[in-house]
Scaffold this active site. Structure first.
Site, short mmCIF file in Angstrom:
data_model
loop_
_atom_site.label_atom_id
_atom_site.label_comp_id
_atom_site.label_asym_id
_atom_site.label_seq_id
_atom_site.Cartn_x
_atom_site.Cartn_y
_atom_site.Cartn_z
CE LYS A 37 -90.84 -52.20 -37.22
NZ LYS A 37 -90.94 -53.49 -36.47
NE ARG A 112 -85.36 -53.19 -37.57
CZ ARG A 112 -86.17 -53.59 -38.54
NH1 ARG A 112 -86.74 -52.73 -39.32
NH2 ARG A 112 -86.41 -54.85 -38.73
NE ARG A 151 -94.99 -61.20 -39.75
CZ ARG A 151 -94.01 -60.32 -39.59
NH1 ARG A 151 -94.29 -59.03 -39.53
NH2 ARG A 151 -92.77 -60.72 -39.48
NE ARG A 185 -91.19 -61.04 -42.62
CZ ARG A 185 -91.02 -59.87 -42.04
NH1 ARG A 185 -91.90 -58.90 -42.26
NH2 ARG A 185 -90.00 -59.65 -41.24
NE ARG A 196 -87.43 -60.88 -37.52
CZ ARG A 196 -88.72 -61.08 -37.85
NH1 ARG A 196 -89.21 -62.29 -37.94
NH2 ARG A 196 -89.49 -60.05 -38.11
P1 AP5 Z 1 -96.68 -56.48 -38.18
O1 AP5 Z 1 -97.50 -55.28 -38.49
O2 AP5 Z 1 -96.30 -57.37 -39.33
O3 AP5 Z 1 -95.41 -56.07 -37.31
P2 AP5 Z 1 -94.06 -55.37 -37.75
O4 AP5 Z 1 -93.64 -54.52 -36.61
O5 AP5 Z 1 -94.20 -54.71 -39.09
O6 AP5 Z 1 -93.14 -56.65 -37.83
P3 AP5 Z 1 -91.97 -57.02 -38.84
O7 AP5 Z 1 -91.59 -58.45 -38.52
O8 AP5 Z 1 -92.33 -56.74 -40.26
O9 AP5 Z 1 -90.90 -56.10 -38.39
P4 AP5 Z 1 -89.46 -56.36 -38.53
O10 AP5 Z 1 -89.05 -55.03 -38.09
O11 AP5 Z 1 -88.85 -57.48 -37.81
O12 AP5 Z 1 -89.27 -56.85 -40.05
P5 AP5 Z 1 -88.92 -56.04 -41.36
O13 AP5 Z 1 -89.71 -56.59 -42.45
O14 AP5 Z 1 -88.91 -54.58 -41.10
O15 AP5 Z 1 -97.48 -57.32 -37.07
C1 AP5 Z 1 -96.98 -58.56 -36.60
C2 AP5 Z 1 -98.16 -59.53 -36.29
O16 AP5 Z 1 -98.90 -59.01 -35.19
C3 AP5 Z 1 -99.17 -59.64 -37.46
O17 AP5 Z 1 -99.65 -60.97 -37.52
C4 AP5 Z 1 -100.31 -58.69 -37.07
O18 AP5 Z 1 -101.57 -59.10 -37.59
C5 AP5 Z 1 -100.28 -58.76 -35.54
N1 AP5 Z 1 -100.66 -57.51 -34.91
C6 AP5 Z 1 -100.31 -56.25 -35.28
N2 AP5 Z 1 -100.85 -55.34 -34.44
C7 AP5 Z 1 -101.57 -56.06 -33.51
C8 AP5 Z 1 -102.35 -55.68 -32.38
N3 AP5 Z 1 -102.52 -54.39 -32.01
N4 AP5 Z 1 -102.91 -56.66 -31.64
C9 AP5 Z 1 -102.75 -57.98 -31.99
N5 AP5 Z 1 -102.03 -58.40 -33.07
C10 AP5 Z 1 -101.44 -57.44 -33.81
O19 AP5 Z 1 -87.38 -56.46 -41.55
C11 AP5 Z 1 -87.00 -57.78 -41.92
C12 AP5 Z 1 -85.49 -57.88 -41.88
O20 AP5 Z 1 -84.90 -56.96 -42.81
C13 AP5 Z 1 -84.86 -57.51 -40.52
O21 AP5 Z 1 -84.84 -58.63 -39.64
C14 AP5 Z 1 -83.46 -57.09 -40.96
O22 AP5 Z 1 -82.65 -58.21 -41.24
C15 AP5 Z 1 -83.73 -56.37 -42.29
N6 AP5 Z 1 -83.97 -54.92 -42.09
C16 AP5 Z 1 -85.13 -54.25 -42.33
N7 AP5 Z 1 -84.97 -52.94 -42.07
C17 AP5 Z 1 -83.68 -52.77 -41.67
C18 AP5 Z 1 -82.94 -51.64 -41.24
N8 AP5 Z 1 -83.48 -50.41 -41.19
N9 AP5 Z 1 -81.64 -51.83 -40.89
C19 AP5 Z 1 -81.06 -53.05 -40.97
N10 AP5 Z 1 -81.74 -54.18 -41.34
C20 AP5 Z 1 -83.04 -54.04 -41.69
#
Ligand code: AP5
Length: 252
Positions: A37, A112, A151, A185, A196
């Site tokens: 994402k 989410r 990552r 991270r 997660r």
């Molecule tokens: P990346 O682009 O970083 O993936 P992502 O989907 O953004 O992953 P996140 O871990 O950031 O998502 P998340 O939803 O768990 O965390 P967030 O920060 O939102 O890609 C991942 C890896 O894959 C990278 O190394 C990349 O290079 C690789 N990659 C990407 N595309 C690829 C491809 N096509 N092919 C190969 N490799 C690829 O949230 C963190 C925490 O905050 C959550 O756990 C929760 O506690 C809280 N939180 C955040 N938002 C909310 C919400 N709305 N409600 C409640 N809690 C929330």
């Protein structure tokens, strides 16, 4: 449904400087933890000339600033659970009040849960806007695990994302784009990754159903290359609204 699309036929780079001149465009990115994402939202934000708003980044910034919201969120983030809806919606609503979000936004990681999706509809409705499309990046859980455990993220303000196998930087440990050092991270530890996935995938599938029912879901296969996924997303958005501009200056 194409609510919020610009009706003037101009591409983003040609838009007038007056931010209130064209209707805002809001897209939500849906996908499991590690689905890509953030990677895709950074690229779409450039292509569509709207800010990238990541709920995870907002929580991490609140945490680093030592704010009460950050310490409250940390209790949930550290164990891989979702932060409660009320806190999350309040934080995103504040961000959407910033002037740059008058143009719209790519919302990454929000909503989410279905209650968050409904709250977003109310927030946008008050701004005379709506979600134009929900972009679902479909990736199997095994691949999510592989992506999160490899990552690396840069320390610069835009937090460019790398992967030790599929997207390594040109110089080990250094961001290709802004030269800052890369870091892992805190919630990318194996035990937290497993929590997660277990806690966050079920509500994510409910959000997918919610946007399917409202006719806004655009699902793309997420296990292709980063560039192929971007093309699929831009092609799908093009079908929903105006044809987007190419992504300038992004490393393949
Ligand atoms: P990346 O682009 O970083 O993936 P992502 O989907 O953004 O992953 P996140 O871990 O950031 O998502 P998340 O939803 O768990 O965390 P967030 O920060 O939102 O890609 C991942 C890896 O894959 C990278 O190394 C990349 O290079 C690789 N990659 C990407 N595309 C690829 C491809 N096509 N092919 C190969 N490799 C690829 O949230 C963190 C925490 O905050 C959550 O756990 C929760 O506690 C809280 N939180 C955040 N938002 C909310 C919400 N709305 N409600 C409640 N809690 C929330």
């Amino acid at each position: 449904m194409t609510r919020g699309r610009s009706g003037n036929g101009m591409r983003p780079a040609e838009r007038p400087l007056d931010e209130t001149a064209s209707a805002p465009r809001f897209f939500v990115m849906v996908g499991g933890p590690g689905a890509g994402k953030g990677t895709q939202a950074q690229r779409l934000a450039v292509a569509l000339d709207v800010p990238h708003v990541s709920s995870g980044d907002l929580f991490r910034a609140a945490l680093e600033s030592g704010s009460p919201l950050g310490s409250e969120a940390r209790r949930f983030m550290d164990r891989g659970a979702l932060v409660p809806d009320e806190l999350t919606v309040r934080m995103v609503a504040q961000r959407l009040d910033d002037p740059d979000a008058r143009r719209g936004a790519i919302l990454d990681g929000f909503p989410r849960t279905v209650p968050q999706a409904r709250a977003l509809d109310r927030l946008l409705d008050r701004r005379g806007a709506g979600v134009e499309a929900a972009l679902y990046i479909d990736v199997a859980p095994d691949e999510l695990l592989r992506r999160l455990s490899g990552r690396w993220i840069c320390r610069g303000p835009e937090q460019h994302v790398y992967h030790e196998r599929s997207r390594p930087p040109l110089r080990a440990g250094i961001c290709d784009i802004d030269g800052t050092k890369l870091r892992q991270r805190a919630d990318d530890r194996p035990a937290t990754i497993r929590t997660r996935l277990a806690e966050q995938l079920p509500p994510m599938y409910e959000v997918v159903d919610h946007y399917t029912d409202s006719g806004l879901l655009v699902a793309v296969p997420g296990e292709d290359t980063v560039e192929a996924v971007t093309s699929s997303l831009l092609g799908a958005i093009g079908k929903h609204g105006e044809r987007p501009a190419p992504v300038p200056g992004m490393r393949a």
